[in-house]
Design a protein around this motif. Sequence first.
Motif, PDB file in Angstrom:
ATOM      1  N   LYS A 129       0.832  -1.205   0.000  1.00 24.26           N
ATOM      2  CA  LYS A 129       0.000   0.000   0.000  1.00 24.26           C
ATOM      3  C   LYS A 129       0.866   1.255   0.000  1.00 24.26           C
ATOM      4  O   LYS A 129       0.597   2.212  -0.728  1.00 24.26           O
ATOM      5  N   ILE A 130       1.914   1.253   0.810  1.00 24.08           N
ATOM      6  CA  ILE A 130       2.754   2.441   0.962  1.00 24.08           C
ATOM      7  C   ILE A 130       3.700   2.629  -0.211  1.00 24.08           C
ATOM      8  O   ILE A 130       3.881   3.747  -0.703  1.00 24.08           O
ATOM      9  N   PHE A 131       4.287   1.540  -0.700  1.00 24.62           N
ATOM     10  CA  PHE A 131       5.359   1.676  -1.687  1.00 24.62           C
ATOM     11  C   PHE A 131       4.962   1.299  -3.113  1.00 24.62           C
ATOM     12  O   PHE A 131       5.754   1.522  -4.034  1.00 24.62           O
ATOM     13  N   ALA A 132       3.767   0.748  -3.324  1.00 22.95           N
ATOM     14  CA  ALA A 132       3.398   0.323  -4.679  1.00 22.95           C
ATOM     15  C   ALA A 132       2.024   0.823  -5.110  1.00 22.95           C
ATOM     16  O   ALA A 132       1.472   0.326  -6.089  1.00 22.95           O
ATOM     17  N   SER A 133       1.460   1.795  -4.412  1.00 19.66           N
ATOM     18  CA  SER A 133       0.188   2.395  -4.817  1.00 19.66           C
ATOM     19  C   SER A 133       0.420   3.363  -5.977  1.00 19.66           C
ATOM     20  O   SER A 133       1.561   3.774  -6.230  1.00 19.66           O
ATOM     21  N   PRO A 134      -0.633   3.750  -6.689  1.00 21.65           N
ATOM     22  CA  PRO A 134      -0.463   4.698  -7.807  1.00 21.65           C
ATOM     23  C   PRO A 134       0.210   6.002  -7.395  1.00 21.65           C
ATOM     24  O   PRO A 134       0.932   6.612  -8.187  1.00 21.65           O
ATOM     25  N   GLN A 135       0.001   6.432  -6.138  1.00 21.03           N
ATOM     26  CA  GLN A 135       0.583   7.698  -5.664  1.00 21.03           C
ATOM     27  C   GLN A 135       1.942   7.506  -5.009  1.00 21.03           C
ATOM     28  O   GLN A 135       2.480   8.444  -4.402  1.00 21.03           O
ATOM     29  N   SER A 136       2.539   6.301  -5.146  1.00 15.00           N
ATOM     30  CA  SER A 136       3.750   5.969  -4.398  1.00 15.00           C
ATOM     31  C   SER A 136       5.047   6.145  -5.180  1.00 15.00           C
ATOM     32  O   SER A 136       6.130   5.856  -4.653  1.00 15.00           O
ATOM     33  N   LYS A 137       4.987   6.628  -6.389  1.00  9.47           N
ATOM     34  CA  LYS A 137       6.178   6.662  -7.240  1.00  9.47           C
ATOM     35  C   LYS A 137       7.333   7.426  -6.591  1.00  9.47           C
ATOM     36  O   LYS A 137       8.449   6.913  -6.467  1.00  9.47           O
ATOM     37  N   GLU A 138       7.097   8.652  -6.166  1.00 18.99           N
ATOM     38  CA  GLU A 138       8.162   9.450  -5.554  1.00 18.99           C
ATOM     39  C   GLU A 138       8.600   8.864  -4.216  1.00 18.99           C
ATOM     40  O   GLU A 138       9.771   8.961  -3.830  1.00 18.99           O
ATOM     41  N   VAL A 139       7.655   8.254  -3.504  1.00 13.23           N
ATOM     42  CA  VAL A 139       7.978   7.584  -2.245  1.00 13.23           C
ATOM     43  C   VAL A 139       8.976   6.455  -2.485  1.00 13.23           C
ATOM     44  O   VAL A 139       9.997   6.336  -1.791  1.00 13.23           O
ATOM     45  N   LEU A 140       8.693   5.627  -3.489  1.00 14.06           N
ATOM     46  CA  LEU A 140       9.566   4.490  -3.773  1.00 14.06           C
ATOM     47  C   LEU A 140      10.918   4.947  -4.299  1.00 14.06           C
ATOM     48  O   LEU A 140      11.960   4.358  -3.961  1.00 14.06           O
ATOM     49  N   ILE A 141      10.948   6.000  -5.110  1.00 13.52           N
ATOM     50  CA  ILE A 141      12.226   6.532  -5.606  1.00 13.52           C
ATOM     51  C   ILE A 141      13.108   6.965  -4.439  1.00 13.52           C
ATOM     52  O   ILE A 141      14.290   6.619  -4.364  1.00 13.52           O
TER      53      ILE A 141
END
Length: 303
Positions: free
Chosen positions: A14-26
Amino acid sequence: MNFINPKTDFGFKKIFASPQSKEVLISFLNAMLYNAEPTIKDLEIIDPYAAPSVTGLKDTYLDVKAKITGNKTVIIEMQVINVEAFTKRVIYNAAKTYATQLKRREGYSKLNPLIALTITDFILFENTEKFLSHFVFKEVEENFEYYREIELVFVELPKFNKKLEQVENLIQSWIYFIKNAPELDEIPDKLASVPEIKTAFNIANRSTLNLDELASLEKREMFFEDQRGAVIKGMQEGRQEGLIEGQTALIMRQIARRTGEIPPETKTRIRQLSLQQLQDLGEILLDFTSQEDLIAWLESASA
């Protein structure tokens, strides 16, 4: 505020692979893989189970998969329980993901580098106090590197014991978030100063989840607590049989909760499983919706 646990499979995805998570994962991957240098400029989050099916290969256990700058693939697994042969599973997952890049009749030049990032809630390497370890292939005597086609990176959460006021950099900030988010009732100013971590907290806010997501989260949290209990019971009894008995009892309860009463003949088949098979079943049963799913898995396990 109340935050979901990033250490559950649901919470991590949920935190790292949601549609809004791109910058979070980067931000997270730059911290874990590149010492917080902005090496990754862009990435594509992809379905970790979309690899082509290859007859004879075992299932792969992944939480997040992404294509990053440099045409590399990163696979991430968050593991709470130290299951039997886990270190071998890490290598298997990496090797399988690397090999299945190729389509039929494609040449080896089409293979791209792979990084396997594994986060554990237990200690793997007793011979170091480092919580972040990075492995590559090297020549034994002269220590020069083989081509960096496969890299293994490990984060051991129990080795990170800093308090919030002791957190010094982006790497430590992300580890603190993963380890402590469920115990916090607000976003600490020190962490909110990093936009991507603030976004991660907002995604993790339980109040933003719908009813289906909350139900899924609660099932997984219950499963992990039950699994911990089964492992502890087996360890306390000090014997392999005790661990198998505890794991079998856990599996039986979880299946009954999801699909109803288990027929006696099916219980007998479950009791005949090895510890490794029980652990594999424990990983996949959360996706079962009927007794037929269980029977199909048992058939494949005995094939």
